[in-house]
Design a protein around this motif. Structure first.
Motif, PDB file in Angstrom:
ATOM      1  N   ALA A 263       0.611  -1.255  -0.030  1.00  0.00           N
ATOM      2  CA  ALA A 263      -0.068  -0.162  -0.048  1.00  0.00           C
ATOM      3  C   ALA A 263       0.858   1.102  -0.056  1.00  0.00           C
ATOM      4  O   ALA A 263       1.990   1.348   0.653  1.00  0.00           O
ATOM      5  CB  ALA A 263      -0.981  -0.123   1.244  1.00  0.00           C
ATOM      6  N   TRP A 264       0.379   2.426  -0.618  1.00  0.00           N
ATOM      7  CA  TRP A 264       1.045   3.523  -0.673  1.00  0.00           C
ATOM      8  C   TRP A 264       0.556   4.594   0.708  1.00  0.00           C
ATOM      9  O   TRP A 264      -0.095   5.422   0.408  1.00  0.00           O
ATOM     10  CB  TRP A 264       0.839   4.265  -1.800  1.00  0.00           C
ATOM     11  CG  TRP A 264       1.676   3.760  -3.045  1.00  0.00           C
ATOM     12  CD1 TRP A 264       1.932   2.549  -3.365  1.00  0.00           C
ATOM     13  CD2 TRP A 264       2.334   4.251  -4.190  1.00  0.00           C
ATOM     14  NE1 TRP A 264       2.819   2.298  -4.347  1.00  0.00           N
ATOM     15  CE2 TRP A 264       2.971   3.401  -5.004  1.00  0.00           C
ATOM     16  CE3 TRP A 264       2.431   5.859  -4.480  1.00  0.00           C
ATOM     17  CZ2 TRP A 264       3.714   4.020  -5.973  1.00  0.00           C
ATOM     18  CZ3 TRP A 264       3.131   6.469  -5.356  1.00  0.00           C
ATOM     19  CH2 TRP A 264       3.971   5.395  -6.283  1.00  0.00           C
ATOM     20  N   ALA A 265       0.613   4.144   1.643  1.00  0.00           N
ATOM     21  CA  ALA A 265       0.330   4.533   2.865  1.00  0.00           C
ATOM     22  C   ALA A 265       1.134   4.190   4.124  1.00  0.00           C
ATOM     23  O   ALA A 265       1.800   2.985   4.017  1.00  0.00           O
ATOM     24  CB  ALA A 265      -1.184   4.161   3.196  1.00  0.00           C
ATOM     25  N   PRO A 266       1.561   5.093   4.858  1.00  0.00           N
ATOM     26  CA  PRO A 266       2.425   4.701   6.080  1.00  0.00           C
ATOM     27  C   PRO A 266       1.900   4.095   7.373  1.00  0.00           C
ATOM     28  O   PRO A 266       1.519   4.666   8.169  1.00  0.00           O
ATOM     29  CB  PRO A 266       2.751   6.388   6.536  1.00  0.00           C
ATOM     30  CG  PRO A 266       1.665   6.944   6.245  1.00  0.00           C
ATOM     31  CD  PRO A 266       1.155   6.544   4.975  1.00  0.00           C
ATOM     32  N   ILE A 267       1.742   3.023   6.907  1.00  0.00           N
ATOM     33  CA  ILE A 267       0.952   1.984   7.880  1.00  0.00           C
ATOM     34  C   ILE A 267       1.739   0.690   8.099  1.00  0.00           C
ATOM     35  O   ILE A 267       2.468   0.269   7.193  1.00  0.00           O
ATOM     36  CB  ILE A 267      -0.417   1.525   7.566  1.00  0.00           C
ATOM     37  CG1 ILE A 267      -0.613   0.963   5.996  1.00  0.00           C
ATOM     38  CG2 ILE A 267      -1.497   2.810   7.431  1.00  0.00           C
ATOM     39  CD1 ILE A 267      -1.774   0.104   5.718  1.00  0.00           C
ATOM     40  N   GLU A 268       1.595   0.008   9.012  1.00  0.00           N
ATOM     41  CA  GLU A 268       2.222  -1.581   9.258  1.00  0.00           C
ATOM     42  C   GLU A 268       0.780  -2.145   9.468  1.00  0.00           C
ATOM     43  O   GLU A 268      -0.022  -2.169  10.545  1.00  0.00           O
ATOM     44  CB  GLU A 268       2.803  -1.449  10.640  1.00  0.00           C
ATOM     45  CG  GLU A 268       4.246  -0.996  10.343  1.00  0.00           C
ATOM     46  CD  GLU A 268       5.348  -1.400   9.554  1.00  0.00           C
ATOM     47  OE1 GLU A 268       4.987  -2.637   9.292  1.00  0.00           O
ATOM     48  OE2 GLU A 268       6.411  -0.951   9.403  1.00  0.00           O
ATOM     49  N   ALA A 269       0.749  -3.168   8.439  1.00  0.00           N
ATOM     50  CA  ALA A 269      -0.619  -3.909   8.607  1.00  0.00           C
ATOM     51  C   ALA A 269      -0.161  -5.317   7.692  1.00  0.00           C
ATOM     52  O   ALA A 269      -1.036  -5.564   7.084  1.00  0.00           O
ATOM     53  CB  ALA A 269      -1.634  -3.279   8.132  1.00  0.00           C
ATOM     54  N   LYS A 270       0.850  -6.047   8.075  1.00  0.00           N
ATOM     55  CA  LYS A 270       0.974  -7.087   7.420  1.00  0.00           C
ATOM     56  C   LYS A 270       0.191  -8.173   7.448  1.00  0.00           C
ATOM     57  O   LYS A 270      -0.533  -8.589   8.449  1.00  0.00           O
ATOM     58  CB  LYS A 270       2.468  -7.617   8.260  1.00  0.00           C
ATOM     59  CG  LYS A 270       2.956  -9.256   7.226  1.00  0.00           C
ATOM     60  CD  LYS A 270       4.254  -9.275   7.998  1.00  0.00           C
ATOM     61  CE  LYS A 270       4.690 -10.782   7.371  1.00  0.00           C
ATOM     62  NZ  LYS A 270       6.171 -11.136   7.902  1.00  0.00           N
TER      63      LYS A 270
END
Length: 252
Positions: free
Chosen positions: A64-71
């Protein structure tokens, strides 16, 4: 409603819903070019079998082009049903299709960017809560990361530290944007030109890679405007709306 999955095989023929249909238009061209590059990363774009804003776009959260951690999750980039298409059950149908597809791919659940109240270009928090999504992390000034775990054992996603630090060093305007949203192709140059004509300190930072997006200073990487280091808005501005913002600030 029949659901069409847009792919590299049919993207030139399909209307992508949130921009005008002419493929020669800069908005359509930039969005389709961005999508073509993302299909290899697992991007899915599903839409109603008609013209209109009725679609859901999602991608494995690691890409994703988003600053997240969601493996292990699926990240919903954009989910939009508008105008006369509302109230017909299309939102439920698209979301159910996304859930089914994500389960079949072995994902842990869904993640989406929303807000404390309904804000342009962000998913409606009232609808998401109704469908079982929960707020799992927050970021100033109004962002909420919401998730729908497929199991209570699923780990919780969160925003990356770059969002909470949100360091933008500038005495003027700084606009971060990508081509993920078609409207940036048209409106970013218009705002740049308006700022130039007024002699305003205005810098644009075009995010061109997944890595840049995943370390961005704001959750909404498609468009985030800052002034003197402070976040202003994620709404993609027309020149008129930009001038309205200028009237409330002292950009000199």
């Amino acid at each position: 409603m029949n659901i069409i999955t847009v792919s590299k095989e049919n993207i030139e023929e399909e209307h992508i819903c949130c921009a005008i249909s002419n493929n020669k238009d800069c908005q359509v061209a930039s969005k389709k070019a961005w999508m073509l590059e993302r299909f290899e990363d697992g991007l899915i774009f599903k839409k109603g079998d008609f013209r209109g804003k009725c679609f859901i776009e999602y991608i494995p959260a690691e890409k994703a082009w988003a600053p997240i951690e969601a493996k292990g999750y699926m990240y919903i980039n954009c989910f939009w049903v508008s105008g006369q298409l509302k109230g017909k059950g299309y939102s439920n149908q698209l979301l159910e299709e996304c859930i089914k597809d994500s389960r079949e791919k072995g994902k842990s659940g869904l993640v989406i960017l929303s807000s404390q109240k309904k804000i342009p270009f962000l998913a409606d928090p009232v609808y998401l809560k109704h469908k079982g999504f929960r707020t799992v992390d927050i970021a100033e000034p109004y962002y909420e990361l919401m998730y729908l775990p497929f199991s209570e054992e699923s780990h919780k996603p969160f925003f990356k530290q770059s969002v909470h630090e949100s360091k933008v060093n500038s005495s003027g305007f700084v606009l971060y944007y990508t081509n993920q949203c078609p409207f940036t192709a048209k409106y970013v140059p218009l705002i740049e030109e308006a700022a130039k004509e007024k002699g305003i300190d205005f810098q644009t930072i075009h995010i061109n890679s997944m890595l840049e997006a995943q370390n961005a200073p704001a959750p909404f990487t498609s468009y985030s405007l800052f002034y003197k280091g402070k976040f202003l808005t994620n709404e993609i501005l027309s020149v008129k709306k930009f001038e309205k913002i200028l009237s409330t600030l002292s950009p000199s």
